[in-house]
Design a protein around this motif. Sequence first.
Motif, PDB file in Angstrom:
ATOM      1  N   ARG A  13      61.394  94.189  46.894  1.00 45.39           N
ATOM      2  CA  ARG A  13      60.136  93.451  47.049  1.00 45.39           C
ATOM      3  C   ARG A  13      60.165  92.132  46.292  1.00 45.39           C
ATOM      4  N   ILE A  14      60.733  92.116  45.094  1.00 42.40           N
ATOM      5  CA  ILE A  14      60.834  90.875  44.318  1.00 42.40           C
ATOM      6  C   ILE A  14      61.731  89.877  45.027  1.00 42.40           C
ATOM      7  N   ALA A  15      62.832  90.335  45.597  1.00 41.07           N
ATOM      8  CA  ALA A  15      63.744  89.438  46.320  1.00 41.07           C
ATOM      9  C   ALA A  15      63.050  88.809  47.525  1.00 41.07           C
ATOM     10  N   VAL A  16      62.272  89.613  48.248  1.00 43.90           N
ATOM     11  CA  VAL A  16      61.542  89.082  49.406  1.00 43.90           C
ATOM     12  C   VAL A  16      60.498  88.058  48.954  1.00 43.90           C
ATOM     13  N   LEU A  17      59.780  88.346  47.898  1.00 42.14           N
ATOM     14  CA  LEU A  17      58.776  87.409  47.388  1.00 42.14           C
ATOM     15  C   LEU A  17      59.416  86.109  46.906  1.00 42.14           C
ATOM     16  N   GLU A  18      60.544  86.191  46.221  1.00 41.03           N
ATOM     17  CA  GLU A  18      61.234  84.976  45.768  1.00 41.03           C
ATOM     18  C   GLU A  18      61.700  84.136  46.953  1.00 41.03           C
ATOM     19  N   GLU A  19      62.186  84.788  47.973  1.00 44.32           N
ATOM     20  CA  GLU A  19      62.629  84.074  49.178  1.00 44.32           C
ATOM     21  C   GLU A  19      61.451  83.367  49.852  1.00 44.32           C
ATOM     22  N   GLN A  20      60.326  84.033  49.957  1.00 42.56           N
ATOM     23  CA  GLN A  20      59.140  83.422  50.554  1.00 42.56           C
ATOM     24  C   GLN A  20      58.621  82.263  49.702  1.00 42.56           C
ATOM     25  N   LEU A  21      58.634  82.408  48.390  1.00 44.83           N
ATOM     26  CA  LEU A  21      58.191  81.353  47.489  1.00 44.83           C
ATOM     27  C   LEU A  21      59.099  80.127  47.599  1.00 44.83           C
ATOM     28  N   ASP A  22      60.399  80.338  47.653  1.00 43.61           N
ATOM     29  CA  ASP A  22      61.328  79.207  47.824  1.00 43.61           C
ATOM     30  C   ASP A  22      61.075  78.480  49.136  1.00 43.61           C
ATOM     31  N   ALA A  23      60.818  79.223  50.204  1.00 45.00           N
ATOM     32  CA  ALA A  23      60.531  78.591  51.500  1.00 45.00           C
ATOM     33  C   ALA A  23      59.244  77.782  51.443  1.00 45.00           C
ATOM     34  N   LEU A  24      58.222  78.302  50.779  1.00 36.07           N
ATOM     35  CA  LEU A  24      56.968  77.564  50.642  1.00 36.07           C
ATOM     36  C   LEU A  24      57.161  76.291  49.830  1.00 36.07           C
ATOM     37  N   ARG A  25      57.922  76.368  48.764  1.00 35.75           N
ATOM     38  CA  ARG A  25      58.176  75.181  47.944  1.00 35.75           C
ATOM     39  C   ARG A  25      58.900  74.105  48.736  1.00 35.75           C
ATOM     40  N   ARG A  26      59.918  74.498  49.479  1.00 32.01           N
ATOM     41  CA  ARG A  26      60.671  73.513  50.267  1.00 32.01           C
ATOM     42  C   ARG A  26      59.796  72.856  51.320  1.00 32.01           C
ATOM     43  N   SER A  27      59.004  73.627  52.021  1.00 33.72           N
ATOM     44  CA  SER A  27      58.169  73.046  53.075  1.00 33.72           C
ATOM     45  C   SER A  27      57.074  72.168  52.490  1.00 33.72           C
ATOM     46  N   GLY A  28      56.523  72.526  51.336  1.00 35.07           N
ATOM     47  CA  GLY A  28      55.500  71.711  50.697  1.00 35.07           C
ATOM     48  C   GLY A  28      56.041  70.390  50.208  1.00 35.07           C
ATOM     49  N   TRP A  29      57.238  70.378  49.669  1.00 30.68           N
ATOM     50  CA  TRP A  29      57.831  69.157  49.147  1.00 30.68           C
ATOM     51  C   TRP A  29      58.085  68.135  50.238  1.00 30.68           C
ATOM     52  N   GLU A  30      58.330  68.594  51.432  1.00 32.92           N
ATOM     53  CA  GLU A  30      58.611  67.666  52.515  1.00 32.92           C
ATOM     54  C   GLU A  30      57.352  67.013  53.050  1.00 32.92           C
ATOM     55  N   ARG A  31      56.181  67.534  52.725  1.00 37.27           N
ATOM     56  CA  ARG A  31      54.944  67.032  53.316  1.00 37.27           C
ATOM     57  C   ARG A  31      53.911  66.582  52.310  1.00 37.27           C
ATOM     58  N   ASP A  32      54.220  66.579  51.034  1.00 36.92           N
ATOM     59  CA  ASP A  32      53.220  66.208  50.036  1.00 36.92           C
ATOM     60  C   ASP A  32      52.900  64.728  50.121  1.00 36.92           C
ATOM     61  N   GLU A  33      51.664  64.411  50.442  1.00 35.92           N
ATOM     62  CA  GLU A  33      51.214  63.021  50.510  1.00 35.92           C
ATOM     63  C   GLU A  33      50.621  62.618  49.168  1.00 35.92           C
ATOM     64  N   LEU A  34      50.962  61.436  48.710  1.00 37.37           N
ATOM     65  CA  LEU A  34      50.417  60.914  47.467  1.00 37.37           C
ATOM     66  C   LEU A  34      49.339  59.900  47.811  1.00 37.37           C
ATOM     67  N   PRO A  35      48.095  60.148  47.413  1.00 41.30           N
ATOM     68  CA  PRO A  35      47.055  59.160  47.697  1.00 41.30           C
ATOM     69  C   PRO A  35      47.194  57.949  46.775  1.00 41.30           C
ATOM     70  N   LEU A  36      47.021  56.761  47.319  1.00 37.68           N
ATOM     71  CA  LEU A  36      46.985  55.529  46.536  1.00 37.68           C
ATOM     72  C   LEU A  36      45.594  54.941  46.673  1.00 37.68           C
ATOM     73  N   PHE A  37      45.092  54.364  45.590  1.00 34.90           N
ATOM     74  CA  PHE A  37      43.726  53.893  45.565  1.00 34.90           C
ATOM     75  C   PHE A  37      43.686  52.382  45.360  1.00 34.90           C
ATOM     76  N   PRO A  38      42.807  51.655  46.075  1.00 30.08           N
ATOM     77  CA  PRO A  38      42.743  50.196  45.926  1.00 30.08           C
ATOM     78  C   PRO A  38      42.163  49.803  44.576  1.00 30.08           C
ATOM     79  N   THR A  39      42.634  48.664  44.063  1.00 29.69           N
ATOM     80  CA  THR A  39      42.177  48.187  42.754  1.00 29.69           C
ATOM     81  C   THR A  39      41.595  46.783  42.820  1.00 29.69           C
ATOM     82  N   SER A  40      41.442  46.231  44.010  1.00 26.29           N
ATOM     83  CA  SER A  40      40.992  44.856  44.151  1.00 26.29           C
ATOM     84  C   SER A  40      39.549  44.683  43.709  1.00 26.29           C
ATOM     85  N   LEU A  41      39.294  43.595  43.002  1.00 29.41           N
ATOM     86  CA  LEU A  41      37.935  43.286  42.576  1.00 29.41           C
ATOM     87  C   LEU A  41      37.085  42.745  43.720  1.00 29.41           C
TER      88      LEU A  41
END
Length: 160
Positions: A13-41
């Motif tokens: 069960r631990i091996a299956v959970l680790e495998e699923q967690l690794d897959a989630l981490r990889r897929s999340g890293w490929e799609r993480d968007e970083l918001p940028l915010f305007p600073t103009s006066l």
Amino acid sequence: MPKVLQPPDLLRRIAVLEEQLDALRRSGWERDELPLFPTSLHGLVYEDNTSFTTYWESIFIPRTGTLALGMVMIGDVVSAVNTGGEWQVKLNDTTVVASGSVPATFSYAFPTATIPLTSYLNAGQLKVQLQCRRTSGATTGGRYGGGGSIGASPTYARLL
């Protein structure tokens, strides 16, 4: 005859959970968007300064090895004089990690940058700034009176 339930194999069960967690981490890293915010006066991210001015910024906790950044830039035209400039991406107010030019052609430019973040992975937070400045063109008139302006905006910011 009563059925006997097999006790679950904890290591399996631990091996299956680790495998699923690794897959989630990889897929999340490929799609993480970083918001940028305007600073103009001015309310619009379009400036006429001749020194580097921060147009967009964000502060985040680096958890991946790379930031892929796409941008759109455009110069201005004042009394038939085209305005050009430069852009840069700065980390933590000190380190310039990418830079380029904004052509003085009054047409859009779409620069991209791939910024390695591995040396910042242990940092508690990281500030990223998109900065521009005017280097050529009209010195009076324009949108805010100081000459031609440079317009800039991110098109995407992905943590890979």
